[in-house]
Design a protein around this motif. Structure first.
Motif, PDB file in Angstrom:
ATOM      1  N   VAL A  73       8.479  42.294 -14.268  1.00 43.87           N
ATOM      2  CA  VAL A  73       7.157  42.773 -14.607  1.00 43.87           C
ATOM      3  C   VAL A  73       7.183  43.742 -16.012  1.00 43.87           C
ATOM      4  O   VAL A  73       6.088  44.058 -16.286  1.00 43.87           O
ATOM      5  CB  VAL A  73       6.666  43.467 -13.406  1.00 43.87           C
ATOM      6  CG1 VAL A  73       6.336  42.735 -12.208  1.00 43.87           C
ATOM      7  CG2 VAL A  73       7.407  44.778 -13.032  1.00 43.87           C
ATOM      8  N   GLU A  74       8.394  43.902 -16.359  1.00 46.72           N
ATOM      9  CA  GLU A  74       8.613  44.791 -17.530  1.00 46.72           C
ATOM     10  C   GLU A  74      10.104  44.329 -17.941  1.00 46.72           C
ATOM     11  O   GLU A  74      10.935  44.175 -17.190  1.00 46.72           O
ATOM     12  CB  GLU A  74       8.172  46.125 -17.355  1.00 46.72           C
ATOM     13  CG  GLU A  74       8.267  47.180 -18.536  1.00 46.72           C
ATOM     14  CD  GLU A  74       8.249  48.440 -18.365  1.00 46.72           C
ATOM     15  OE1 GLU A  74       8.421  49.521 -19.050  1.00 46.72           O
ATOM     16  OE2 GLU A  74       7.616  48.809 -17.279  1.00 46.72           O
ATOM     17  N   GLY A  75      10.033  44.411 -19.306  1.00 46.71           N
ATOM     18  CA  GLY A  75      11.358  43.923 -19.947  1.00 46.71           C
ATOM     19  C   GLY A  75      11.518  42.661 -19.857  1.00 46.71           C
ATOM     20  O   GLY A  75      10.853  41.671 -19.878  1.00 46.71           O
ATOM     21  N   ARG A  76      13.027  42.411 -19.911  1.00 47.66           N
ATOM     22  CA  ARG A  76      13.366  41.074 -19.808  1.00 47.66           C
ATOM     23  C   ARG A  76      14.726  40.689 -18.435  1.00 47.66           C
ATOM     24  O   ARG A  76      14.937  41.689 -18.094  1.00 47.66           O
ATOM     25  CB  ARG A  76      14.291  40.645 -20.924  1.00 47.66           C
ATOM     26  CG  ARG A  76      15.147  41.446 -21.422  1.00 47.66           C
ATOM     27  CD  ARG A  76      15.822  41.040 -22.829  1.00 47.66           C
ATOM     28  NE  ARG A  76      16.889  41.626 -23.004  1.00 47.66           N
ATOM     29  CZ  ARG A  76      18.348  41.556 -22.752  1.00 47.66           C
ATOM     30  NH1 ARG A  76      18.509  40.847 -21.592  1.00 47.66           N
ATOM     31  NH2 ARG A  76      19.379  42.516 -23.161  1.00 47.66           N
ATOM     32  N   TYR A  77      14.980  39.525 -18.276  1.00 49.39           N
ATOM     33  CA  TYR A  77      15.897  39.316 -17.358  1.00 49.39           C
ATOM     34  C   TYR A  77      17.146  39.450 -18.223  1.00 49.39           C
ATOM     35  O   TYR A  77      17.431  39.225 -19.531  1.00 49.39           O
ATOM     36  CB  TYR A  77      15.831  37.694 -16.938  1.00 49.39           C
ATOM     37  CG  TYR A  77      16.826  37.344 -15.886  1.00 49.39           C
ATOM     38  CD1 TYR A  77      17.032  38.005 -14.800  1.00 49.39           C
ATOM     39  CD2 TYR A  77      17.433  36.098 -16.211  1.00 49.39           C
ATOM     40  CE1 TYR A  77      18.322  37.491 -14.034  1.00 49.39           C
ATOM     41  CE2 TYR A  77      18.353  35.586 -15.412  1.00 49.39           C
ATOM     42  CZ  TYR A  77      18.882  36.482 -14.016  1.00 49.39           C
ATOM     43  OH  TYR A  77      19.732  35.788 -13.542  1.00 49.39           O
ATOM     44  N   LEU A  78      18.457  39.190 -17.268  1.00 45.15           N
ATOM     45  CA  LEU A  78      19.653  39.209 -17.941  1.00 45.15           C
ATOM     46  C   LEU A  78      20.012  38.050 -18.912  1.00 45.15           C
ATOM     47  O   LEU A  78      19.426  36.944 -18.647  1.00 45.15           O
ATOM     48  CB  LEU A  78      20.704  39.327 -16.728  1.00 45.15           C
ATOM     49  CG  LEU A  78      20.657  40.558 -16.083  1.00 45.15           C
ATOM     50  CD1 LEU A  78      21.769  40.496 -14.819  1.00 45.15           C
ATOM     51  CD2 LEU A  78      20.992  41.806 -17.014  1.00 45.15           C
TER      52      LEU A  78
END
Length: 850
Positions: free
Chosen positions: A134-139
């Protein structure tokens, strides 16, 4: 049937006090059974939430049978199996957090008590699970110290994307950068922290390892097709793995099941004593309602109708008492969980929830309560049906029972008591344990014949003390008119007070043994204590670097550590602890029950182990037997060198091996518990400050002095044993109901007699004193039986415990004193209502009573 319900309801409403007393017995038993079995699932659920985290919905989960990690390349062969759609390996470890680690605020209760560290290959993991940020990114595959967490965990840490969070690891505190947030977590599972696999391996000291493989298969596979694919997966993965749902910490839940059995026995005993009270109450129905029964029989009522009416009374009382017992049991569960939260958190940092209600348990508790009540009334109902109309209508005074009590039951009781004493003299636990049960049964059988001698003995004492009032002899004669009824009441008191005396024997025996074990096991100068003592698998350990750093501190003499692995032996889950025998003996030690400390040296020269008693009982093995342990490298044979226990592992099946063998066979080198001793000339305050400074980098441990920990354990023992006494004192409550019931019935049956005593000049005070004296005599008789039964029962229970835990017997002096005090207090309390009722009788109405 309508007639039976009408007669039963009218009688119960007309005898409100007696109906209430009988119902209380049912309420108490159902409360114990339902309440305790409600508490246990709630605690188990909280523990599961502590050691198990949420996992994605996958078709199959593969773990090692030992619960240990394994090479990450293990999963390669699975992707080639026909029908397998996706495979993802991960390293998942629960990290128990110290108190106030997240919010750093001791004034507020902890919201986050543990997290699940999940190391994964980012792209591979997305094939079996979705990660909707929901915010930022996945690994990314190129990430190193990055982390993805939920919005709720971010709020708890007061961080956002780009912020740093700190977590305990085997090498100290580790910094992770939050790169993405997942939706807020729902449910009761631990929060998860997703990191790259290499980062998780570094934090847990499991380089090149994983411990979980998740597999998704083709969509819409039939049941037969799923079974076929599972068989192929099992064949490909090998015998050292299990396919299905992950089950963590089996030994912990096995321990909880043992506790559940013990609590069920506690509730059954309470309900059994309640059955005595109900039986005693229904027995009086025949004598009290002779004329009513005779009238009904004259008017055409059949024996079946009479039996039905009395059984309906039992049904109504049982149903009402059981329903109220459910409510009171739930309230008791709420109160117990609220009280247990604090002490339990001192050992395992968990958060207990609201009691879990199980519908089958509620239904079963009601059925048990109703069944016991109806069974207790069955014999009195049968006796009532055999009263002939002519006999019942004949005017009679209150029945006086002077018939010989030394019949068949008495001699059977003498025989059973003799057998139990012979079992005791044999010294064999196989005979002593059943001997304790038949000893209590024998006391109950001989009780009717002993009522009159005991009453005469105590009556003479009271007669001398009340010679002017002349109530001692009168109370004695009143009491011995119905020896069978008094014997039933005394049997209830016998069970209750015997339990208290037996509890005293167990408490004092166990207290002395445990404090000795605490001193032996935890008497070191300093201890590095993990969040969960005994449940080693749920703790994050430390690399050997921490112990080496401690050894280099000037003034430190010896450092000893526990290392942990999980295994199986003969189908039983086993906790495997690695020790360094020489260092371990210097700072700690085991209590040997078979073999000697020479076994320490054998650990260093071959594959041998020292087992605790629980392991020996569960496997059925003996010293010098060989046992096959399941390891990541396959089954390996170990020889049992000795049997010994310590306090930390007293409740879980545990074996001790050398750390060298633990590393070789189980690939485990993390220290989960550390003890150290200082040199005699060392300044404990100065060196202690250095040790605690080193410990700050490893927040998964609490650094305390051994003396402080011993004092803490001792105070907790005192509190726990006090709680045991309170618990068993509560179990004595049915004896109060039984005496109150008996005294109330006695007053009702002697209405005319009491009126005559009042007519010839007896004062209200004398009548009241006479009833109180009867109650005290009744309590004294029950106390004698209870002390005799309790001493034997306590010895029997200590003997039973010695099978799995080394413990010597201590005579329960304070338990006997407590039983006598409780008996006399209950006797006095039981006399209050009947004495008042007797003293307030109107003389003319009493003389008219038939």
């Amino acid at each position: 049937m309508n007639l039976q319900f009408t007669l039963a309801s009218r009688y119960l409403l007309g005898r409100k006090l007696r109906s209430l007393l009988t119902t209380l017995a049912v309420i108490f038993g159902v409360m114990i059974i339902f309440g305790m079995n409600t508490i246990l699932p709630t605690m188990i659920s909280a523990l599961q939430a502590n050691v198990q985290g949420a996992e994605g919905e996958t078709d199959f989960t593969i773990v090692s049978k030992t619960g240990s990690s394994f090479p990450k390349d293990t999963a390669k062969s699975l992707i080639e199996i026909k029908g397998v759609r996706a495979v993802a390996s991960s390293l998942e470890r629960t990290i128990n957090l110290p108190a106030d680690f997240v919010d750093q605020d001791p004034s507020r209760p902890d919201q986050i008590i543990a997290v699940n560290l999940v190391g994964l290959n980012p792209e591979e993991a997305r094939t079996v699970r979705a990660f909707p940020t929901v915010e930022g990114r996945y690994l990314k595959d190129t990430d190193t110290s990055s982390a993805v967490i939920s919005q709720t965990l971010a709020d708890a840490f007061s961080v956002r994307v780009g912020s740093l969070i700190h977590l305990p690891s085997v090498s100290g505190l580790t910094e992770l950068t939050v790169v993405g947030l997942l939706p807020a977590a729902i449910g009761t599972e631990n929060e998860q922290i997703f990191v790259p696999l290499t980062q998780a391996q570094k934090m847990t000291g499991e380089v090149g390892k994983v411990n979980t493989i998740k597999v998704n298969i083709e969509a819409f596979a039939s049941k037969e097709r799923r079974a076929e694919i599972q068989t192929n997966i099992t064949s490909a993965i090998g015998a050292n793995y299990k396919v299905g749902a992950m089950i963590a910490d089996d030994e912990m839940f096995a321990t909880m099941e043992m506790a559940k059995i013990a609590l069920n026995a506690f509730g059954a005993l309470a309900l059994f004593m309640g059955g005595f009270i109900i039986f005693n109450t229904f027995r009086t129905i025949v004598a009290e309602r002779r004329r009513d029964i005779g009238m009904l029989r004259t008017l055409g009522a059949t024996r079946r109708m009479i039996i039905g009416a009395i059984l309906v009374e039992g049904f109504l009382l049982g149903l009402l008492g059981s329903l109220i017992g459910l409510v009171v049991g739930y309230l008791m569960a709420v109160a117990v969980l609220a009280v247990a939260q604090g002490p339990l958190s001192a050992f395992i940092n968990i958060k207990l929830g609201w009691p879990i209600i199980q519908i089958p348990l509620a239904v079963g508790s009601v059925m048990i309560g109703v069944s016991v009540t109806m069974l207790a009334g069955l014999i009195p109902a049968w006796n009532a049906s055999r009263v002939t109309p002519l006999e019942a209508l004949r005017p009679t005074a209150a029945e006086v029972e002077f018939k010989n009590q030394t019949g068949r039951g008495f001699w059977v009781g003498v025989a059973t008591i003799t057998l139990s004493l012979l079992a005791l003299l044999s010294g064999q636990s196989a005979f002593i344990l059943p001997g304790g049960v038949i000893f209590l049964v024998g006391l109950m059988l001989v009780a009717p014949a002993l009522v009159r001698p005991f009453a005469a003995f105590f009556g003479r004492i009271i007669a001398r003390l009340t010679v002017r009032q002349g109530i001692g002899g009168l109370a004695e004669k009143n009491l011995t008119r119905q020896p069978s009824r008094i014997a039933v009441t005394s049997s209830t008191s016998l069970l209750a007070l015997a339990t208290i005396v037996a509890a005293g024997g167990i408490v004092f025996s166990m207290k002395g043994t445990l404090l000795t074990m605490v001193d032996n096991s935890l008497g070191s100068d300093f201890i590095f204590l993990p969040p969960s003592v005994g449940l080693w698998g749920s703790n994050l350990g430390a690399s050997p670097l921490l112990a080496e750093t401690l050894r280099k501190v000037d003034g430190v003499d010896t450092v000893s550590t526990f290392r942990f692995a999980s295994s199986q032996a003969k189908g039983q889950v086993v906790s495997v602890l690695g020790i360094q025998p020489q260092d371990f003996q210097k700072v700690s030690g085991l209590n040997f029950t078979e073999g000697s400390s020479a076994a320490y040296q054998e650990l260093t020269t071959e594959r041998t182990l020292i087992a605790n008693s629980i392991f020996m009982v569960s496997t059925g093995l003996g010293v010098n037997d060989s046992v096959e342990l399941t390891t990541p490298n396959g089954p390996i044979q170990y020889r049992i060198a000795a049997v010994a226990s310590d306090l930390l592992n007293a409740k879980i099946s545990t074996i001790y091996i050398s750390q060298a063998n633990l590393q070789k066979d189980f690939a485990s080198d993390q220290d989960v518990f550390i003890q150290l001793d200082l040199r005699p000339d060392a300044d404990q305050e100065v060196i202690g400050a250095q040790i605690k400074a080193i410990g700050k980098d490893y927040p998964q441990f609490k650094v305390i002095s051994g003396k402080d920990y011993f004092n803490t354990i001792e105070s907790q023992f005192e509190a726990a044993f006090s709680a045991v006494y309170i618990l068993f004192a509560v179990l004595a409550f049915p004896s109060l109901i039984a005496m109150l019931n008996t005294m109330t019935i006695s007053v009702m049956e002697r209405t005319r007699e009491i009126g005559m005593v009042r007519a010839v000049g007896g004062t209200r005070w004398q009548i009241r004193s006479m009833v109180v004296t009867e109650a005290l005599l009744l309590a004294a008789i029950g106390a004698v039986f209870g002390i005799l039964g309790g001493v034997y029962l306590g010895y029997m229970l200590v003997t039973a415990i010695e099978v799995v835990f080394p413990m010597g017997y201590s005579f329960p002096f304070l338990g006997i004193v407590a039983a006598v005090v409780i008996a006399l207090l209950f006797g006095g309390a039981a006399a209050i209502i009947p004495a008042r009722k007797a003293a307030r009788m109107d003389i003319i109405q009493a003389l008219r009573y038939e």
